[in-house]
Design a protein around this motif. Structure first.
Motif, PDB file in Angstrom:
ATOM      1  N   THR A   1      38.765  19.548  14.692  1.00 53.27           N
ATOM      2  CA  THR A   1      38.591  18.158  14.320  1.00 53.27           C
ATOM      3  C   THR A   1      39.790  17.715  13.494  1.00 53.27           C
ATOM      4  O   THR A   1      40.831  18.333  13.565  1.00 53.27           O
ATOM      5  N   GLU A   2      39.600  16.669  12.714  1.00 54.63           N
ATOM      6  CA  GLU A   2      40.703  16.146  11.890  1.00 54.63           C
ATOM      7  C   GLU A   2      41.260  17.237  10.965  1.00 54.63           C
ATOM      8  O   GLU A   2      42.449  17.270  10.691  1.00 54.63           O
ATOM      9  N   ALA A   3      40.368  18.130  10.540  1.00 54.73           N
ATOM     10  CA  ALA A   3      40.793  19.185   9.630  1.00 54.73           C
ATOM     11  C   ALA A   3      41.950  19.985  10.212  1.00 54.73           C
ATOM     12  O   ALA A   3      42.770  20.529   9.498  1.00 54.73           O
ATOM     13  N   ASN A   4      41.997  20.043  11.536  1.00 57.36           N
ATOM     14  CA  ASN A   4      43.022  20.849  12.175  1.00 57.36           C
ATOM     15  C   ASN A   4      44.191  20.011  12.684  1.00 57.36           C
ATOM     16  O   ASN A   4      44.981  20.467  13.494  1.00 57.36           O
ATOM     17  N   ALA A   5      44.304  18.803  12.228  1.00 61.46           N
ATOM     18  CA  ALA A   5      45.340  17.916  12.759  1.00 61.46           C
ATOM     19  C   ALA A   5      46.718  18.551  12.635  1.00 61.46           C
ATOM     20  O   ALA A   5      47.532  18.485  13.552  1.00 61.46           O
ATOM     21  N   GLY A   6      46.994  19.200  11.505  1.00 58.31           N
ATOM     22  CA  GLY A   6      48.296  19.827  11.307  1.00 58.31           C
ATOM     23  C   GLY A   6      48.537  20.939  12.305  1.00 58.31           C
ATOM     24  O   GLY A   6      49.605  21.047  12.902  1.00 58.31           O
ATOM     25  N   ALA A   7      47.510  21.753  12.493  1.00 58.21           N
ATOM     26  CA  ALA A   7      47.623  22.853  13.445  1.00 58.21           C
ATOM     27  C   ALA A   7      47.821  22.308  14.853  1.00 58.21           C
ATOM     28  O   ALA A   7      48.636  22.798  15.623  1.00 58.21           O
ATOM     29  N   GLU A   8      47.069  21.285  15.153  1.00 54.16           N
ATOM     30  CA  GLU A   8      47.160  20.637  16.473  1.00 54.16           C
ATOM     31  C   GLU A   8      48.592  20.175  16.735  1.00 54.16           C
ATOM     32  O   GLU A   8      49.161  20.412  17.803  1.00 54.16           O
TER      33      GLU A   8
ATOM     34  N   HIS B   1      42.414  35.634  39.200  1.00 58.44           N
ATOM     35  CA  HIS B   1      42.605  34.565  38.217  1.00 58.44           C
ATOM     36  C   HIS B   1      43.687  34.973  37.228  1.00 58.44           C
ATOM     37  O   HIS B   1      43.927  36.163  37.028  1.00 58.44           O
ATOM     38  N   PRO B   2      44.306  33.993  36.576  1.00 51.54           N
ATOM     39  CA  PRO B   2      45.227  34.376  35.507  1.00 51.54           C
ATOM     40  C   PRO B   2      44.425  34.944  34.345  1.00 51.54           C
ATOM     41  O   PRO B   2      43.207  34.810  34.302  1.00 51.54           O
ATOM     42  N   GLU B   3      45.118  35.562  33.405  1.00 53.07           N
ATOM     43  CA  GLU B   3      44.449  35.920  32.160  1.00 53.07           C
ATOM     44  C   GLU B   3      44.451  34.703  31.254  1.00 53.07           C
ATOM     45  O   GLU B   3      45.155  33.719  31.502  1.00 53.07           O
ATOM     46  N   ASN B   4      43.665  34.777  30.209  1.00 50.07           N
ATOM     47  CA  ASN B   4      43.548  33.622  29.328  1.00 50.07           C
ATOM     48  C   ASN B   4      43.971  34.011  27.911  1.00 50.07           C
ATOM     49  O   ASN B   4      43.272  34.765  27.238  1.00 50.07           O
ATOM     50  N   GLU B   5      45.122  33.525  27.497  1.00 49.12           N
ATOM     51  CA  GLU B   5      45.577  33.782  26.143  1.00 49.12           C
ATOM     52  C   GLU B   5      45.124  32.593  25.298  1.00 49.12           C
ATOM     53  O   GLU B   5      45.520  31.463  25.563  1.00 49.12           O
ATOM     54  N   GLN B   6      44.324  32.882  24.308  1.00 40.52           N
ATOM     55  CA  GLN B   6      43.760  31.802  23.511  1.00 40.52           C
ATOM     56  C   GLN B   6      44.384  31.786  22.123  1.00 40.52           C
ATOM     57  O   GLN B   6      44.582  32.838  21.506  1.00 40.52           O
ATOM     58  N   ILE B   7      44.686  30.591  21.679  1.00 47.63           N
ATOM     59  CA  ILE B   7      45.325  30.423  20.376  1.00 47.63           C
ATOM     60  C   ILE B   7      44.286  29.887  19.395  1.00 47.63           C
ATOM     61  O   ILE B   7      43.567  28.930  19.697  1.00 47.63           O
ATOM     62  N   ILE B   8      44.243  30.532  18.259  1.00 52.19           N
ATOM     63  CA  ILE B   8      43.180  30.268  17.284  1.00 52.19           C
ATOM     64  C   ILE B   8      43.804  29.995  15.927  1.00 52.19           C
ATOM     65  O   ILE B   8      44.702  30.719  15.483  1.00 52.19           O
ATOM     66  N   ASP B   9      43.358  28.942  15.312  1.00 47.26           N
ATOM     67  CA  ASP B   9      43.799  28.604  13.956  1.00 47.26           C
ATOM     68  C   ASP B   9      42.951  29.418  12.972  1.00 47.26           C
ATOM     69  O   ASP B   9      41.724  29.285  12.941  1.00 47.26           O
ATOM     70  N   ILE B  10      43.614  30.273  12.183  1.00 47.55           N
ATOM     71  CA  ILE B  10      42.847  31.081  11.223  1.00 47.55           C
ATOM     72  C   ILE B  10      43.208  30.718   9.785  1.00 47.55           C
ATOM     73  O   ILE B  10      42.972  31.503   8.865  1.00 47.55           O
TER      74      ILE B  10
ATOM     75  N   GLY C   1      41.849  28.542   7.915  1.00 47.36           N
ATOM     76  CA  GLY C   1      40.677  28.233   7.090  1.00 47.36           C
ATOM     77  C   GLY C   1      39.657  29.362   7.108  1.00 47.36           C
ATOM     78  O   GLY C   1      39.904  30.448   7.625  1.00 47.36           O
ATOM     79  N   GLU C   2      38.522  29.099   6.546  1.00 49.01           N
ATOM     80  CA  GLU C   2      37.446  30.089   6.491  1.00 49.01           C
ATOM     81  C   GLU C   2      36.934  30.406   7.897  1.00 49.01           C
ATOM     82  O   GLU C   2      36.712  31.544   8.251  1.00 49.01           O
ATOM     83  N   LYS C   3      36.805  29.328   8.677  1.00 48.08           N
ATOM     84  CA  LYS C   3      36.299  29.481  10.050  1.00 48.08           C
ATOM     85  C   LYS C   3      37.461  29.534  11.027  1.00 48.08           C
ATOM     86  O   LYS C   3      38.445  28.802  10.871  1.00 48.08           O
ATOM     87  N   MET C   4      37.310  30.353  12.030  1.00 44.99           N
ATOM     88  CA  MET C   4      38.309  30.380  13.099  1.00 44.99           C
ATOM     89  C   MET C   4      38.091  29.163  14.000  1.00 44.99           C
ATOM     90  O   MET C   4      36.956  28.784  14.269  1.00 44.99           O
ATOM     91  N   VAL C   5      39.187  28.574  14.446  1.00 49.94           N
ATOM     92  CA  VAL C   5      39.064  27.418  15.333  1.00 49.94           C
ATOM     93  C   VAL C   5      39.888  27.656  16.590  1.00 49.94           C
ATOM     94  O   VAL C   5      41.103  27.862  16.526  1.00 49.94           O
ATOM     95  N   LEU C   6      39.187  27.644  17.712  1.00 47.38           N
ATOM     96  CA  LEU C   6      39.870  27.841  18.991  1.00 47.38           C
ATOM     97  C   LEU C   6      40.669  26.588  19.324  1.00 47.38           C
ATOM     98  O   LEU C   6      40.123  25.491  19.373  1.00 47.38           O
ATOM     99  N   MET C   7      41.971  26.746  19.523  1.00 47.46           N
ATOM    100  CA  MET C   7      42.838  25.591  19.703  1.00 47.46           C
ATOM    101  C   MET C   7      43.297  25.385  21.139  1.00 47.46           C
ATOM    102  O   MET C   7      43.534  24.266  21.557  1.00 47.46           O
ATOM    103  N   ALA C   8      43.499  26.449  21.888  1.00 48.46           N
ATOM    104  CA  ALA C   8      44.049  26.246  23.230  1.00 48.46           C
ATOM    105  C   ALA C   8      43.820  27.458  24.118  1.00 48.46           C
ATOM    106  O   ALA C   8      43.721  28.579  23.650  1.00 48.46           O
ATOM    107  N   ASP C   9      43.738  27.166  25.407  1.00 49.77           N
ATOM    108  CA  ASP C   9      43.734  28.206  26.443  1.00 49.77           C
ATOM    109  C   ASP C   9      45.101  28.180  27.123  1.00 49.77           C
ATOM    110  O   ASP C   9      45.647  27.109  27.367  1.00 49.77           O
ATOM    111  N   HIS C  10      45.625  29.337  27.425  1.00 54.21           N
ATOM    112  CA  HIS C  10      46.867  29.391  28.198  1.00 54.21           C
ATOM    113  C   HIS C  10      46.708  30.381  29.336  1.00 54.21           C
ATOM    114  O   HIS C  10      46.447  31.559  29.100  1.00 54.21           O
TER     115      HIS C  10
END
Ligand code: RUQ
Ligand code: CUA
Ligand code: CA
Length: 656
Positions: A66-73, A496-505, A507-516
């Protein structure tokens, strides 16, 4: 799922998470392992602590950013022209290469061919690359396949120093080194006496000389045991099978020594003080059949006392096998019962552990249980105490063994005391606190060591965090390599391709940011700050003794049938517009790129001769071939270099 209910590490039920598909996948995957003795998660796990009631983490929803992750985004989606803040070095799996990514965007910038020929750069075609890859007596490549799993970079003062990176080839038991100034592979060493070379880790300091606070050794674990010597005679003698742990010199890339051990090697870790290296072992049973490898309830993490091993080698206490001259010291249990002289120490770890990772504070190695739902935290000073005769029971070095979930494989760190472990069967990442796990293990049943859980898609293998395995772990980004992407990308047939996922860590909670989506099959990777590297932009003419330093030096030099063609390229022309050969000539063509500007790379292709390679600014490469086909052959520049790129050609005339 009964296992999850029993282990109590997941307090939510399926309806609460709403992740029916994940559970279906788990069931399928768990069923696949059930028959081979996957430990049920019970409170009675030998030596383990139960996590019942302790773990109340909740699975973060993927939509939580959400907005909390705007910087990470914003960091993840650099605007056109903006650069990434981290480099990532990724193994390519059985494509045999290493990939360079910009992080956190995940954009692939480069590939470094190592073990497998590469058509873009002409890896495996030029004489220089063939010399690195290794050739047979007839000059052809010894191997053309590879399987890269683990990439690690050289250290200084506990952080990457930007000199080298290394990667393993599991298939043919080779270690490749990459120079991180030019992002090229410059040496490959084939390890003797082993098969299935899997885990690697560079040391971070010398065990005795404090002035050597940088990498001088690379440790290599052999996963498969083979009869020694492996000459076809002892295939049916299980007692003849062994695994060796190998030390390679980081500079010369020569094999320094090997250690004969009981059990096999899986992943490898090294301590920050240089004193200890370790490998996880899943087959302490020494089974040669699949079922046999899972019979023991506990396997081990085998520690190596590096200083003592090197003293033993110096003292001549070793043997050699077959044609290999490499000293092999005896690290088996029977030969190392006295702690004060032991070269090795086998700390027990539950059933078939996989990853072993060093915490950034330098205190612990953490083993992931794989067939046990636990992670085992081993305190390194206690292992050293045991070697000094000050710890009576080696397993007392285990300071935490806690349940984290199903199928723990690898662990990363944020530098704030938390560990992140992939749970293959649960398709999750669990974030847990190391100090709290230790407290829980000690008996504080109120210590809530599980901080958070995040569902990932699907079946994660490796994960790593930015700067994770350095003293500068910064706790910003976590990436996980999911082995299956299933429904996450457009279908492209059965694979299928593999899925590399990027996670913002952050903060306290992990936030899934993207699939690649990524082409198969990355395993391990490292992510580090971009300013740790200072790549060079152009070569120096003196880098090659063959360099053709001036266009005026272009020539065809004949010595009987042996012909040397000296050629230069400088946009938009080659140094010779044409040259003549005779059918049957044994030709070595040397090409120097005289352009001095970064990115002004030329290529050269010779039709029907199966030759193509590129030369970077001021770089020299050569290729050898027999001019066995008469005719006119338009050699042309393959790498777009100039408005007159298409005109950049030369006629190679082979007279009948
Ligand atoms: S291994 S999924 Cu080859 Cu690195 Cu663990
Ligand atoms: Cu030179 Cu294209
Ligand atoms: Ca086992």
């Amino acid at each position: 799922m009964s296992q999850e209910k029993k282990n109590g590490t997941t307090s939510q039920d399926a309806s609460a998470t709403g992740l029916g598909r994940r559970r279906f996948l788990n069931t399928a995957a768990a069923a696949g392992l059930a028959g081979v003795g996957m430990a049920a998660c019970t409170d009675k796990q030998a030596g383990g602590s139960s996590a019942s009631g302790a773990a109340s983490g909740s699975a973060s929803a993927a939509s939580a950013h959400t907005e909390a992750n705007a910087g990470a985004e914003a960091a993840m989606h650099p605007k056109p022209g903006e650069l990434d803040t981290y480099y990532g070095l990724w193994s390519g799996g059985h494509t045999g290469d290493v990939r360079v990514l910009g992080m956190p965007s995940g954009r692939e910038i480069h590939r470094i061919p190592c073990f497998v020929p590469d058509a873009l750069v002409g890896w495996g075609i030029t004489n220089e690359s063939k010399a690195v890859m290794g050739t047979k007596a007839d000059g052809s490549l010894r191997y053309t396949i590879g399987d890269t799993h683990h990439v690690h970079a050289s250290y200084k003062d506990g952080n990457y120093d930007g000199r080298y990176a290394w990667v393993n080839d599991k298939i043919n038991g080779r270690l490749a080194r990459m120079r991180l100034d030019y992002f090229v592979c410059d040496k490959i060493t084939e390890l003797p006496n082993i098969q299935g070379f899997h885990g690697i880790f560079p040391d971070k300091a010398d065990p005795v000389d404090p002035k050597i606070n940088y990498t001088t050794r690379v440790f290599c674990g052999a996963e498969f045991s083979i009869p020694l010597p492996n000459n076809g005679k002892d295939a049916d003698k299980p007692e003849a099978y062994h695994s060796l742990f190998t030390c390679v010199d980081a500079e010369s890339m020569d094999v320094r020594w090997q250690v004969l051990i009981d059990g096999n090697c899986d992943l490898v870790a090294t301590s920050y003080d240089g004193k200890l290296a370790a490998t996880n072992q899943y087959n302490t049973e020494m089974g040669v059949h699949y079922e046999d490898m899972m019979s023991a309830e506990r396997d081990a993490c085998c520690f190596f006392n590096v200083a003592r091993i090197e003293e033993a080698v110096k003292a001549g206490k070793f043997k050699t096998y077959g044609d290999s001259k490499v000293p092999v010291v005896d690290g088996t249990k029977a030969a190392n019962t006295d702690p004060k002289t032991a070269l090795t120490a086998y700390v027990s770890v539950p059933k078939n552990p996989h990853g072993v990772n060093a915490s950034p504070d330098g205190k612990y190695f953490i083993c992931a249980g794989k067939l046990s739902p636990t992670t085992t935290t081993i305190e390194l000073t206690k292992v050293l105490d045991w070697f000094d005769g000050k710890l009576a029971k080696l397993d007392d070095a285990i300071v935490a063994e806690v349940e984290v979930g199903l199928g723990p494989l690898h662990t990363a760190f944020d530098g704030r005391g938390n560990a992140y472990t992939t749970l293959f069967l649960d398709s999750q990442i669990v974030k847990w606190n190391i100090d709290k796990a230790i407290a829980f293990h000690k008996g504080d049943k109120n210590a809530k060591y599980v901080v958070d859980r995040l569902d990932v898609q699907y079946q994660p293998g490796h994960l790593n965090a930015s700067q994770s395995e350095t003293k500068a772990a910064d706790g910003k980004w976590l990436v996980t390599g999911c082995k299956f992407s299933k429904d996450r990308f457009l279908p492209v047939g059965p694979l299928h391709p593999e899925n590399e996922q990027i996670i913002d860590i952050s903060g306290e909670k992990m936030v899934l940011m993207a699939d690649h989506p990524v082409r198969g099959e990355p395993h391990d990777f490292v992510i580090f700050k971009r300013d740790l590297l200072k790549p060079k932009q152009v070569y120096s003419l003196d880098d090659s003794p063959l360099a053709v330093k001036d266009a005026k030096d272009c020539a065809v030099i004949r010595n009987g049938k042996k012909v040397t063609v000296k050629l230069t390229s400088q946009a938009p022309a080659l140094g010779m517009r044409e040259f003549k050969l005779k059918k049957g000539d044994e030709v070595t063509l040397i090409l120097t790129n005289l352009d001095k500007v970064e990115d002004l790379t030329h290529g050269i292709a010779i039709p029907k001769y199966n030759i193509q390679f590129i030369v970077n600014p001021l770089e020299t490469k050569s290729v050898s071939f027999v001019a066995d086909k008469p005719g006119v052959f338009w050699m042309y520049c393959t790498n777009f270099c100039h408005a007159l790129h298409l005109e950049m050609r030369s006629r190679m005339i082979v007279e009948a």
